[in-house]
Design an enzyme around this catalytic site. Sequence first.
Site, PDB file in Angstrom:
ATOM      1  N   ASP A 124       0.851  -1.183   0.000  1.00 19.67           N
ATOM      2  CA  ASP A 124       0.000   0.000   0.000  1.00 19.67           C
ATOM      3  C   ASP A 124       0.896   1.244   0.000  1.00 19.67           C
ATOM      4  O   ASP A 124       2.121   1.136   0.009  1.00 19.67           O
ATOM      5  CB  ASP A 124      -0.970  -0.013   1.180  1.00 19.67           C
ATOM      6  CG  ASP A 124      -0.257  -0.084   2.520  1.00 19.67           C
ATOM      7  OD1 ASP A 124       0.980   0.080   2.573  1.00 19.67           O
ATOM      8  OD2 ASP A 124      -0.930  -0.314   3.532  1.00 19.67           O
ATOM      9  N   ASP A 336      -7.973  -8.206   0.081  1.00 21.88           N
ATOM     10  CA  ASP A 336      -7.046  -8.456   1.181  1.00 21.88           C
ATOM     11  C   ASP A 336      -7.749  -8.197   2.490  1.00 21.88           C
ATOM     12  O   ASP A 336      -8.691  -7.388   2.560  1.00 21.88           O
ATOM     13  CB  ASP A 336      -5.842  -7.524   1.083  1.00 21.88           C
ATOM     14  CG  ASP A 336      -6.206  -6.093   1.441  1.00 21.88           C
ATOM     15  OD1 ASP A 336      -5.985  -5.692   2.597  1.00 21.88           O
ATOM     16  OD2 ASP A 336      -6.743  -5.370   0.560  1.00 21.88           O
ATOM     17  N   CYS A 376     -10.512 -30.763   5.677  1.00 24.81           N
ATOM     18  CA  CYS A 376      -9.375 -29.868   5.484  1.00 24.81           C
ATOM     19  C   CYS A 376      -8.066 -30.659   5.363  1.00 24.81           C
ATOM     20  O   CYS A 376      -7.809 -31.586   6.119  1.00 24.81           O
ATOM     21  CB  CYS A 376      -9.284 -28.873   6.634  1.00 24.81           C
ATOM     22  SG  CYS A 376      -7.939 -27.687   6.422  1.00 24.81           S
ATOM     23  N   CYS A 378      -5.013 -29.026   5.314  1.00 22.40           N
ATOM     24  CA  CYS A 378      -3.899 -28.153   5.694  1.00 22.40           C
ATOM     25  C   CYS A 378      -2.954 -28.913   6.623  1.00 22.40           C
ATOM     26  O   CYS A 378      -3.324 -29.946   7.187  1.00 22.40           O
ATOM     27  CB  CYS A 378      -4.401 -26.869   6.363  1.00 22.40           C
ATOM     28  SG  CYS A 378      -4.836 -27.016   8.098  1.00 22.40           S
ATOM     29  N   CYS A 381      -4.427 -29.458  10.177  1.00 20.14           N
ATOM     30  CA  CYS A 381      -5.440 -30.519  10.275  1.00 20.14           C
ATOM     31  C   CYS A 381      -4.850 -31.896   9.997  1.00 20.14           C
ATOM     32  O   CYS A 381      -5.370 -32.903  10.473  1.00 20.14           O
ATOM     33  CB  CYS A 381      -6.601 -30.232   9.330  1.00 20.14           C
ATOM     34  SG  CYS A 381      -7.644 -28.879   9.914  1.00 20.14           S
ATOM     35  N   HIS A 407      -4.149 -22.846   9.308  1.00 18.84           N
ATOM     36  CA  HIS A 407      -5.468 -23.397   8.970  1.00 18.84           C
ATOM     37  C   HIS A 407      -6.359 -22.340   8.312  1.00 18.84           C
ATOM     38  O   HIS A 407      -6.971 -22.603   7.270  1.00 18.84           O
ATOM     39  CB  HIS A 407      -6.167 -23.965  10.208  1.00 18.84           C
ATOM     40  CG  HIS A 407      -7.594 -24.337   9.912  1.00 18.84           C
ATOM     41  ND1 HIS A 407      -7.921 -25.512   9.279  1.00 18.84           N
ATOM     42  CD2 HIS A 407      -8.756 -23.655  10.090  1.00 18.84           C
ATOM     43  CE1 HIS A 407      -9.240 -25.546   9.092  1.00 18.84           C
ATOM     44  NE2 HIS A 407      -9.765 -24.434   9.582  1.00 18.84           N
TER      45      HIS A 407
END
Lengths: 428, 428
Positions: A124, A336, A376, A378, A381, A407
């Site tokens: 930004d 975002d 999940c 990930c 998990c 996660h």
Amino acid sequence: MTTVTNALRRQLSSLPTPAAEFPSWAYEPKSYFKFEVIHQSTKSLARVGRIHTPHGIIDTPGFVAVATNAALKAVDFPKADNAGQQLCFANTYHLMLQPGTDIIREAGGIHKFTGRTDRPFITDSGGFQVFSLKHGSVKESLASRGELKRSTVKNKPHWRSGITGSNAVKVTEDHVIFKSYRDGSKVILSPESSIQAQKDIGADIIIPLDELPPHHIDRGLLAESVERSHRWEARSLMEHLKDSRERQQAIFCVVHGGTDVELRTRSIDYLTTLPWDGYAIGGSLGNGRDELRELLDWMMPLFNIGERSSKCRHLLGIADVESVRNAVERGVDTMDSSYPTKLARCGTLMTSRNGLIRIKQGKHSKSHGMKIDEDCECSTCSHYDRSYLRHLFKANEPVALQLATVHNLHYMNTLMSELRQQILSGKI
Amino acid sequence: MTTVTNALRRQLSSLPTPAAEFPSWAYEPKSYFKFEVIHQSTKSLARVGRIHTPHGIIDTPGFVAVATNAALKAVDFPKADNAGQQLCFANTYHLMLQPGTDIIREAGGIHKFTGRTDRPFITDSGGFQVFSLKHGSVKESLASRGELKRSTVKNKPHWRSGITGSNAVKVTEDHVIFKSYRDGSKVILSPESSIQAQKDIGADIIIPLDELPPHHIDRGLLAESVERSHRWEARSLMEHLKDSRERQQAIFCVVHGGTDVELRTRSIDYLTTLPWDGYAIGGSLGNGRDELRELLDWMMPLFNIGERSSKCRHLLGIADVESVRNAVERGVDTMDSSYPTKLARCGTLMTSRNGLIRIKQGKHSKSHGMKIDEDCECSTCSHYDRSYLRHLFKANEPVALQLATVHNLHYMNTLMSELRQQILSGKI
């Protein structure tokens, strides 16, 4: 010298730089940056695309994680990459103060500095934090940057009237002055210096300096603010173009106008005439999910007119699940937010089947073998169950923040991937 | 009933349970736990070995990382495994209070609870923290658990005389009573309840309850304390043996006697007659590295007599680099310490070429492309340079703790691996 004279005249008359003053080559396609629409829904404005950057592809619609200090809170980049994270958002304000943009330039830019060389970054302008700072510490400002409130500045009278408070900001036509939250020293941020700072940082996508008006500002003041943002953004773009052919950075404008149809329309109409590589949507985005949806309902079609539709559109600071769906259906390409990672650090885990799970709750203490989210995949998990994760939070173990953040990042990126599939298969 | 009478008699006479009272099968080799000496140096007492546990091998000499709450601070287990970490030390005291050992038992033990199913754990008895607590909060106690000071209890008069202070401890022949640091509730820890707690936790190696005397205690009181530790340890062993054939856990005694040759010798002579699976070295280990080295000089040969040498020896709470070398040369097989991980969290990185590096120092701000340690192959050094790591620490980014801890864990495990090689090649 003509340009200077014109600039001065515009400043006096409040008119921003017209498109004709930008070089024609700036409108030509870039070799290093391209937005490609792969599929446009016939049911809605939703579309699937791909942003090609010098450091890799961003699949759209895509979630952009916030990496304020060129680092994701509690998670290192290889782990985030593994959770599907493509674009990361770093904050120029913070990086100016620590480590200093000169350090990042000397490192060869943010990709080399962070070791994340094969995934893209966006920065930004620094303006958001500067304006937020005016009415509180950066900590409060960041804490208040909630789910939907892009504009967090309280509506105080004379908000632009000069130096006030301990974290004072002085806003002039030329620049803003703020005090460093680290050592209290005065820092000047102008459209030109913000661009130079972002060139030092070297993100794939940069953002021009804009003015962040309070949420419920008087319409006359909002109109003035939009015009100032236009002037600052035009100056930013001009500064960017000076050496844009040597540096492989794209620049997105920031559309303003709050929830005012006429001002938003005017902002879009002006900014889309200039050679930006994409459009970011900033300023006040309404108060709450419903107001945002209404705003997107009438605003997003304005980006779908003619040539405008070939540019990607980024929604600044919003990515709660419901708003993500609303935004995607209305043609937003990337968005975002620190919401998913902040939630994680408070022990709130996002799931597709059970919504938000507060893992610290007692009911999870004996959830042995039970994953946060059944499907999940990930890394959290794959290794840990609810009972152990609850224990880590209750015991204040720092690793808890990492596991929860991974996660939630994976959840957001999987959600975006599913939305892309739904668009491709005609469901959205 | 005979046993009870004998126990009572011993309590009155201060004599610990004699070896003859332990069942003969307890002395037989275990199918689930074995210490194997691969190479005994002819130059020193150093040796290379392998501890076979139900959850994997521990190469010795080996560094044992501290995972107080069944979690390494700031690093998740797969990452630690990747840094070469085999045995991890969890603290019974903390796990009793959060999540409670019943929760871990219901999960199926610490391996299933943590998802770390293919690497071994060791737990302490809980006694260390209980005795440390007497004169301060657990936080202070842990903070004071420095490089060499296993015994952190200040030498106050009447240290055993009953309930004193807000974190009071009452010590009787039967048990200790302490207040939970979490909610102030009273908790009783006896040799039997500590063993049951550790059976619930289910680590591969467990430790009997001992009494932790102050560092500079009067010799008469120290002798009394050693005797009480012997009685408590014998009771712990008896409790352990009740169902040791159903549970695959090994138990190490804790040798006491401070820096007193006669008391240490007596402690070793008594404890080595009982059917322990290994020997831990506890109590006061001297004040500073030199005193520890002197202590090891005369003490370690006592473990090298006859059958004793077939058991592994663990040094409790010490693993600074110099002491590690001293200990290894004198025949210590494993040693635990939170020193490397605590160093990391303060931004101090261990290197083979430059010793300790304080990464927050300004001189590292422009060390672009310079690794912490040139030859290091840890995941941190593979991705990040000094300049970025310094930035993360200066910006208070939580991920800094993870990256530094991974490096120091990798450093310690690499150091141990190098020491093993040096022993095998006859250099040590």
